[in-house]
Design a protein around this motif. Structure first.
Motif, short mmCIF file in Angstrom:
data_model
loop_
_atom_site.label_atom_id
_atom_site.label_comp_id
_atom_site.label_asym_id
_atom_site.label_seq_id
_atom_site.Cartn_x
_atom_site.Cartn_y
_atom_site.Cartn_z
N THR A 61 0.82 -1.21 0.00
CA THR A 61 0.00 0.00 0.00
C THR A 61 0.85 1.26 0.00
O THR A 61 0.64 2.16 -0.83
N CYS A 62 1.81 1.35 0.92
CA CYS A 62 2.64 2.57 0.98
C CYS A 62 3.39 2.80 -0.33
O CYS A 62 3.47 3.93 -0.81
N SER A 63 3.92 1.74 -0.89
CA SER A 63 4.66 1.85 -2.14
C SER A 63 3.77 2.40 -3.27
O SER A 63 4.17 3.29 -4.02
N ILE A 64 2.56 1.90 -3.37
CA ILE A 64 1.63 2.35 -4.42
C ILE A 64 1.20 3.79 -4.15
O ILE A 64 1.12 4.62 -5.07
N LEU A 65 0.92 4.13 -2.90
CA LEU A 65 0.53 5.50 -2.58
C LEU A 65 1.68 6.47 -2.87
O LEU A 65 1.44 7.59 -3.35
N LEU A 66 2.91 6.05 -2.61
CA LEU A 66 4.06 6.88 -2.97
C LEU A 66 4.17 7.06 -4.48
O LEU A 66 4.54 8.14 -4.96
N GLN A 67 3.82 6.03 -5.24
CA GLN A 67 3.82 6.16 -6.70
C GLN A 67 2.77 7.17 -7.14
O GLN A 67 3.01 7.97 -8.07
N VAL A 68 1.62 7.16 -6.50
CA VAL A 68 0.57 8.15 -6.82
C VAL A 68 1.09 9.56 -6.54
O VAL A 68 0.94 10.47 -7.36
N ILE A 69 1.74 9.73 -5.38
CA ILE A 69 2.29 11.03 -5.03
C ILE A 69 3.36 11.44 -6.05
O ILE A 69 3.40 12.60 -6.49
N LEU A 70 4.22 10.52 -6.44
CA LEU A 70 5.26 10.81 -7.42
C LEU A 70 4.65 11.30 -8.73
O LEU A 70 5.11 12.30 -9.31
N GLU A 71 3.59 10.64 -9.19
CA GLU A 71 2.92 11.08 -10.42
C GLU A 71 2.33 12.47 -10.26
O GLU A 71 2.41 13.30 -11.17
N GLU A 72 1.75 12.73 -9.12
CA GLU A 72 1.17 14.05 -8.87
C GLU A 72 2.26 15.12 -8.82
O GLU A 72 2.08 16.21 -9.35
#
Length: 179
Positions: A61-72
């Motif tokens: 979960t944290c890894s995927i949420l960090l990917q979302v933040i990175l895209e943003e």
């Protein structure tokens, strides 16, 4: 006499998403593949999202949420400056790493609560009412921000106290006493 059976606690729905080795994300609730932007939308909609590795069940979960933040962050209007990101990185491996995470989490939570209160109070306002509302916001905002600053200050004091205890313990291990 009415039945006093306790009502069942309503839990927020949790979306379980599986991540496959081909990097695809599969939403088990809808039985469909989803993109990172769709995961972002689930989070924006208030859904509780858990991402698991489809092969071994590890929590990603944290890894995927960090990917979302990175895209943003890469999308044009970043929230974090380079200096802020550098300072966050500097806390990794530092004795205060765990406290920094809690400190940031509490501050984001307080900011979200302030934002929600302001949004709640401003619903259904006409332009005239909005003007009056904004004139009244100064004292209310000062009170809300005062609470925020106080909590932030308390967290910082706790961090300092913990760091002092850790320093004393470490020095004590070397036989050095604080004077």
């Amino acid at each position: 006499m009415p039945d006093k059976t306790p009502e069942p606690e309503i839990k927020p729905t949790q979306r379980v998403i599986k991540k496959y080795p081909n990097r695809r994300l599969y939403d088990t609730s809808t039985s469909a593949y989803v993109t990172l932007s769709e995961v972002k939308q689930l989070v924006m909609d208030g859904e509780t999202v858990t991402v698991r590795d489809a092969k071994n069940g590890d929590d990603l979960t944290c890894s995927i949420l960090l990917q979302v933040i990175l895209e943003e962050e890469a999308g044009g209007a970043p929230m974090f400056s380079e200096a802020a990101l550098a300072n966050i990185i500097r806390f990794y491996g530092h004795a205060m790493q765990g406290f920094m995470g809690a400190y940031l989490e509490k501050n984001v939570q307080m900011f979200t609560e302030i934002q929600a209160k302001l949004a709640e109070q401003s619903q259904g306002l006409t332009p005239e009412m909005w003007s009056q509302f904004m004139n009244l916001q100064s004292p209310m905002m000062k009170a809300l921000m005062g609470n925020y600053v106080e909590q932030s200050q308390n967290m910082f004091v706790q961090m300092q106290e913990q760091m002092q205890k850790q320093t004393e313990q470490m020095l004590g291990a070397f036989g050095i006493k604080k004077r």
